[in-house]
Design a protein around this motif. Structure first.
Motif, PDB file in Angstrom:
ATOM      1  N   VAL A   7      23.160  14.047 -21.655  1.00 33.06           N
ATOM      2  CA  VAL A   7      23.753  13.225 -22.711  1.00 33.06           C
ATOM      3  C   VAL A   7      22.768  12.873 -23.815  1.00 33.06           C
ATOM      4  O   VAL A   7      23.014  13.145 -24.998  1.00 33.06           O
ATOM      5  N   TRP A   8      21.653  12.250 -23.481  1.00 34.81           N
ATOM      6  CA  TRP A   8      20.783  11.652 -24.495  1.00 34.81           C
ATOM      7  C   TRP A   8      19.916  12.662 -25.225  1.00 34.81           C
ATOM      8  O   TRP A   8      19.679  12.522 -26.418  1.00 34.81           O
ATOM      9  N   CYS A   9      19.435  13.690 -24.510  1.00 33.30           N
ATOM     10  CA  CYS A   9      18.485  14.613 -25.146  1.00 33.30           C
ATOM     11  C   CYS A   9      18.556  15.992 -24.497  1.00 33.30           C
ATOM     12  O   CYS A   9      17.593  16.461 -23.890  1.00 33.30           O
ATOM     13  N   PRO A  10      19.713  16.674 -24.625  1.00 34.00           N
ATOM     14  CA  PRO A  10      19.845  18.006 -24.043  1.00 34.00           C
ATOM     15  C   PRO A  10      19.135  19.058 -24.905  1.00 34.00           C
ATOM     16  O   PRO A  10      18.643  18.757 -25.985  1.00 34.00           O
ATOM     17  N   GLY A  11      19.106  20.282 -24.409  1.00 37.98           N
ATOM     18  CA  GLY A  11      18.535  21.375 -25.198  1.00 37.98           C
ATOM     19  C   GLY A  11      17.339  22.019 -24.526  1.00 37.98           C
ATOM     20  O   GLY A  11      16.777  21.500 -23.551  1.00 37.98           O
ATOM     21  N   LYS A  12      16.925  23.161 -25.087  1.00 41.00           N
ATOM     22  CA  LYS A  12      15.831  23.935 -24.486  1.00 41.00           C
ATOM     23  C   LYS A  12      14.465  23.320 -24.753  1.00 41.00           C
ATOM     24  O   LYS A  12      13.561  23.442 -23.932  1.00 41.00           O
ATOM     25  N   ARG A  13      14.281  22.702 -25.916  1.00 42.36           N
ATOM     26  CA  ARG A  13      12.981  22.110 -26.256  1.00 42.36           C
ATOM     27  C   ARG A  13      13.193  20.649 -26.674  1.00 42.36           C
ATOM     28  O   ARG A  13      13.060  20.293 -27.836  1.00 42.36           O
ATOM     29  N   PRO A  14      13.523  19.799 -25.715  1.00 45.00           N
ATOM     30  CA  PRO A  14      13.865  18.407 -26.042  1.00 45.00           C
ATOM     31  C   PRO A  14      12.650  17.607 -26.494  1.00 45.00           C
ATOM     32  O   PRO A  14      11.522  17.836 -26.046  1.00 45.00           O
ATOM     33  N   VAL A  15      12.892  16.649 -27.375  1.00 46.82           N
ATOM     34  CA  VAL A  15      11.810  15.792 -27.862  1.00 46.82           C
ATOM     35  C   VAL A  15      11.332  14.851 -26.758  1.00 46.82           C
ATOM     36  O   VAL A  15      10.168  14.449 -26.738  1.00 46.82           O
ATOM     37  N   ILE A  16      12.217  14.511 -25.823  1.00 41.05           N
ATOM     38  CA  ILE A  16      11.862  13.705 -24.651  1.00 41.05           C
ATOM     39  C   ILE A  16      11.891  14.610 -23.425  1.00 41.05           C
ATOM     40  O   ILE A  16      12.917  15.224 -23.118  1.00 41.05           O
ATOM     41  N   THR A  17      10.766  14.711 -22.744  1.00 42.29           N
ATOM     42  CA  THR A  17      10.648  15.586 -21.583  1.00 42.29           C
ATOM     43  C   THR A  17      10.655  14.769 -20.294  1.00 42.29           C
ATOM     44  O   THR A  17      10.608  13.536 -20.312  1.00 42.29           O
ATOM     45  N   SER A  18      10.666  15.472 -19.184  1.00 46.56           N
ATOM     46  CA  SER A  18      10.592  14.801 -17.887  1.00 46.56           C
ATOM     47  C   SER A  18       9.292  14.019 -17.742  1.00 46.56           C
ATOM     48  O   SER A  18       9.258  12.985 -17.066  1.00 46.56           O
ATOM     49  N   HIS A  19       8.223  14.500 -18.369  1.00 37.03           N
ATOM     50  CA  HIS A  19       6.950  13.783 -18.280  1.00 37.03           C
ATOM     51  C   HIS A  19       7.035  12.442 -18.991  1.00 37.03           C
ATOM     52  O   HIS A  19       6.449  11.445 -18.531  1.00 37.03           O
ATOM     53  N   HIS A  20       7.745  12.380 -20.100  1.00 39.84           N
ATOM     54  CA  HIS A  20       7.954  11.096 -20.771  1.00 39.84           C
ATOM     55  C   HIS A  20       8.703  10.125 -19.855  1.00 39.84           C
ATOM     56  O   HIS A  20       8.341   8.947 -19.740  1.00 39.84           O
ATOM     57  N   LEU A  21       9.757  10.616 -19.200  1.00 37.40           N
ATOM     58  CA  LEU A  21      10.526   9.765 -18.297  1.00 37.40           C
ATOM     59  C   LEU A  21       9.673   9.302 -17.121  1.00 37.40           C
ATOM     60  O   LEU A  21       9.765   8.146 -16.692  1.00 37.40           O
ATOM     61  N   GLN A  22       8.859  10.189 -16.619  1.00 37.58           N
ATOM     62  CA  GLN A  22       7.966   9.846 -15.515  1.00 37.58           C
ATOM     63  C   GLN A  22       6.999   8.738 -15.918  1.00 37.58           C
ATOM     64  O   GLN A  22       6.736   7.807 -15.150  1.00 37.58           O
ATOM     65  N   THR A  23       6.489   8.822 -17.137  1.00 36.68           N
ATOM     66  CA  THR A  23       5.572   7.799 -17.633  1.00 36.68           C
ATOM     67  C   THR A  23       6.276   6.458 -17.777  1.00 36.68           C
ATOM     68  O   THR A  23       5.722   5.404 -17.434  1.00 36.68           O
ATOM     69  N   VAL A  24       7.515   6.474 -18.277  1.00 35.06           N
ATOM     70  CA  VAL A  24       8.317   5.250 -18.355  1.00 35.06           C
ATOM     71  C   VAL A  24       8.495   4.646 -16.960  1.00 35.06           C
ATOM     72  O   VAL A  24       8.391   3.424 -16.770  1.00 35.06           O
ATOM     73  N   LEU A  25       8.743   5.497 -15.985  1.00 36.28           N
ATOM     74  CA  LEU A  25       8.901   5.024 -14.604  1.00 36.28           C
ATOM     75  C   LEU A  25       7.630   4.353 -14.108  1.00 36.28           C
ATOM     76  O   LEU A  25       7.676   3.259 -13.519  1.00 36.28           O
ATOM     77  N   PHE A  26       6.468   4.973 -14.336  1.00 36.88           N
ATOM     78  CA  PHE A  26       5.210   4.396 -13.854  1.00 36.88           C
ATOM     79  C   PHE A  26       4.944   3.023 -14.483  1.00 36.88           C
ATOM     80  O   PHE A  26       4.536   2.078 -13.807  1.00 36.88           O
TER      81      PHE A  26
END
Length: 315
Positions: free
Chosen positions: A223-242
């Motif tokens: 929903v928020w950031c689909p696509g092949k080269r998203p501006v928000i990656t899983s690493h960004h989400l992981q950092t938010v989690l930490f």
């Protein structure tokens, strides 16, 4: 120079997910042992083409650093050759040039041309691979692994933090860090193994951190950031989690999924709106510094809309 002797076999490679069909794969180099931090600063006036600059190259910022062959107690003679070294520096752009040729030759030698292809429009080494279900893109990054050493830039953790525990901190630091060849002159610090240890042991107290992270990643991809080269990656989400785990260290704060998940979404919305997300270990580095402002604003709008009515699309 026989560049193939600089890189380890595929069994030693590490990887992380950037997007559903996009992965970063680190390729460890060989022949560099006994790393130590550089103690003397010097100006660099060279270019990749061998010309001299009137003004020195910009010093590295954030996660980036120079890498000199003399920073290692032992270094094979190949690392002092002109195809990877300029004035004593091991230059990532030159290492990438050698590595790209090796990958191109390997695709042809192993008769993989029908299944694997180079993505030549990118400066990094990217390959596209056909699988039984879809095409997968891999960024292959030459990597200098530096075990047992924790970099001076990573002043972590700050004092009086309850998460992670002191014992976990010592374990994480024992894995050291790595340097990735992903720019012209500067190497980029990476903490893949340290981050994986944090992820693997998220819910030892029986909380729902992992479930929240998985839901956040699914919503980002769908929903928020689909696509092949998203501006928000899983690493960004992981950092938010930490960061959120550090701010809310108590088990009772991770027992109710809906509350914990929305806490993560609010943190993500704040970071994306401000175009600012500190790296978890190197806190002077903004992971969104070079991201597209327009794309970040679009994601921020979608997150704001979700937060107005969070029941919509909640996993």
């Amino acid at each position: 120079m026989k560049g193939r002797w600089l890189f380890q076999c595929a069994a030693d490679w590490w990887g992380k997910v950037l997007a559903p069909c996009q992965f970063l794969v680190t390729v460890p180099v060989k022949g560099l042992v006994g790393y130590r931090e550089a103690r003397e600063q010097r100006w660099r006036y060279y270019t990749l083409r061998g010309t001299r600059l009137p003004c020195p190259l910009q010093d590295p910022e954030g996660l980036r650093q120079w890498l000199e062959a003399e920073q290692f107690m032992k270094s094979q003679w190949q690392w002092h050759e002109a195809d990877v070294n300029i004035e004593g520096d091991i230059v990532p752009a030159k290492v990438l040039q050698v590595f790209r040729k090796l990958v191109e030759n390997a695709i042809g030698t192993c008769h993989l041309s029908g299944k694997v292809s180079m993505l030549t429009q990118l400066s990094a080494v990217w390959v596209a691979m056909e699988t039984s279900t879809c095409q997968v893109e891999l960024e292959l990054v030459p990597t200098v692994e530096i075990p047992t050493v924790w970099p001076e830039k990573a002043r972590w953790p700050p004092c009086l933090k309850r998460w992670p525990s002191r014992q976990r901190v010592e374990c994480i630091k024992s894995f050291g860090f790595a340097l990735l060849a992903c720019s012209n002159y500067h190497w980029q610090q990476s903490f893949l193994q340290a981050e994986q240890v944090l992820l693997d042991q998220l819910d030892e107290d029986g909380g729902c951190r992992r479930k929240c992270f998985q839901a956040l990643r699914q919503m980002k991809e769908d929903v928020w950031c689909p696509g092949k080269r998203p501006v928000i990656t899983s690493h960004h989400l992981q950092t938010v989690l930490f960061w959120t785990c550090e701010k809310y260290p108590h088990p009772k704060e991770w027992q109710v999924f809906s509350k914990a998940f929305l806490r993560l979404v609010r943190k993500l919305h704040k970071c994306v709106s401000q175009h600012f997300l500190k790296h978890y270990f190197v806190r002077k580095s903004n992971l969104l510094q070079h991201a597209s402002s327009g794309e970040l604003d679009t994601v921020a709008q979608k997150l704001a809309l979700f937060l107005k009515n969070p029941q919509i699309g909640l996993p």
